[in-house]
Scaffold this active site. Structure first.
Site, short mmCIF file in Angstrom:
data_model
loop_
_atom_site.label_atom_id
_atom_site.label_comp_id
_atom_site.label_asym_id
_atom_site.label_seq_id
_atom_site.Cartn_x
_atom_site.Cartn_y
_atom_site.Cartn_z
N ASP A 191 0.86 -1.20 0.00
CA ASP A 191 0.00 0.00 0.00
C ASP A 191 0.88 1.24 0.00
O ASP A 191 2.07 1.16 0.34
CB ASP A 191 -0.91 0.01 1.24
CG ASP A 191 -2.20 0.76 1.02
OD1 ASP A 191 -2.14 1.99 0.83
OD2 ASP A 191 -3.28 0.13 1.03
N ASN A 242 -5.90 -5.11 -5.63
CA ASN A 242 -7.10 -4.46 -5.09
C ASN A 242 -6.98 -2.95 -4.96
O ASN A 242 -7.98 -2.26 -4.79
CB ASN A 242 -7.38 -5.09 -3.71
CG ASN A 242 -8.41 -4.34 -2.91
OD1 ASN A 242 -9.59 -4.37 -3.22
ND2 ASN A 242 -7.97 -3.65 -1.86
N TYR A 263 -13.82 6.58 -12.70
CA TYR A 263 -13.89 5.35 -11.91
C TYR A 263 -14.58 4.25 -12.72
O TYR A 263 -14.09 3.11 -12.78
CB TYR A 263 -14.66 5.62 -10.63
CG TYR A 263 -14.72 4.44 -9.69
CD1 TYR A 263 -13.63 4.11 -8.89
CD2 TYR A 263 -15.86 3.65 -9.60
CE1 TYR A 263 -13.67 3.01 -8.03
CE2 TYR A 263 -15.92 2.56 -8.75
CZ TYR A 263 -14.81 2.25 -7.96
OH TYR A 263 -14.87 1.16 -7.12
N LYS A 291 -12.90 0.69 -14.01
CA LYS A 291 -13.39 -0.61 -13.55
C LYS A 291 -13.87 -1.48 -14.71
O LYS A 291 -13.76 -2.72 -14.66
CB LYS A 291 -14.48 -0.43 -12.50
CG LYS A 291 -13.95 0.18 -11.19
CD LYS A 291 -12.80 -0.63 -10.61
CE LYS A 291 -12.31 -0.09 -9.29
NZ LYS A 291 -11.20 -0.89 -8.72
N THR A 332 -16.70 0.58 3.31
CA THR A 332 -15.28 0.90 3.25
C THR A 332 -15.10 2.41 3.34
O THR A 332 -16.06 3.18 3.22
CB THR A 332 -14.66 0.42 1.94
OG1 THR A 332 -15.28 1.12 0.84
CG2 THR A 332 -14.86 -1.08 1.74
#
Length: 251
Positions: A39, A92, A158, A162, A193
């Site tokens: 990360d 991810n 976005y 995706k 999240t």
């Protein structure tokens, strides 16, 4: 004692400082896998490793910007240096960006989101697959989204990224179908999240209201699907777009 689904396997998880990434890193460790937590957020990433170790697992942290090829190459190199192989990868890491219509979207912001969300997945797969080809195969799961399957307003970057994740997943799956490397994508719906929490309340509430199951998903529920796809239980599954969305896309 029953052997874990990922017993003895080595797995990289990007975007593992929180949310779906963290939940998946913990589940991989619970299933017997060694976890490399990657990360850009060092403190939170190291916190994930601490949680893995506290639960009896094994892992370490690598600070990684997935949009930077040298960072990604180094992530894979450090994994192999430490554990001698790479069996699984959960790509991810992702960002959401501003909510604006196409006509008002900033070009630099659009590029930044594509750099992380789609170029980042491409770079991770590039170096992960290179390593897996030197071994006896492996398994990769990429995070797409229900927004990789449908359209929506004010989130063009976005949504484009995706959709792109699904495309590059299918391409890589076909390219490696005879190499014992499986590549799949998971498409979460609305999940609890930090990314969803950052969306204005009225929008997130409207999205949750569209969930036939009547609630947002939990990161742990996505993690279960990812772990199964990474495991040998899914040995005949590749190029799949695995939707975990509480019925969002069928309503």
């Amino acid at each position: 004692m029953t052997e874990g689904l990922l017993e003895g396997k080595v797995a990289i998880v990007t975007g593992a400082s929180s949310g779906i990434g963290r939940a998946t890193a913990l589940r991989i460790a619970e299933e017997g896998g060694k976890v490399v937590v990657a990360d850009v957020l060092a403190d939170k990433g190291k916190e994930t490793v601490e949680m893995v170790v506290e639960n009896g697992g094994t892992g370490f942290f690598v600070e990684t910007d997935v949009s930077d090829s040298e960072d990604v190459r180094e992530m894979v190199r450090k994994t192999v240096d430490e554990y001698n192989r790479l069996d699984c990868a959960f790509n991810n890491a992702g960002i959401f960006g501003d909510m604006k219509p196409v006509a008002k979207y900033d070009e630099e912001d659009f590029s930044r989101i594509l750099d992380v969300n789609i170029k980042g997945v491409f770079l991770c797969m590039k170096y992960e697959i290179q390593q897996m080809l030197e071994q006896d195969g492996g398994s990769i799961v990429n995070t797409s989204s229900v927004w990789g399957l449908v359209g929506g307003e004010d989130s063009s970057a976005y949504i484009a990224s995706k959709h792109g994740v699904i495309g590059v997943t299918k391409a890589a799956a076909l390219e490696n179908a005879d190499t014992n490397i499986r590549v799949n994508a998971v498409c979460p719906g609305v999940v609890e999240t930090a990314m969803v929490e950052a969306i204005p309340d009225e929008i997130s509430e409207a999205l949750i209201a569209k969930e036939p199951i009547g609630r947002a998903g939990k990161p742990e529920e996505i993690a279960e699907a990812v772990v199964w796809l990474l495991s040998d239980r899914a040995s005949f599954v590749t190029g799949e777009t695995h939707v975990v969305d509480g019925g969002f896309t069928i309503s």
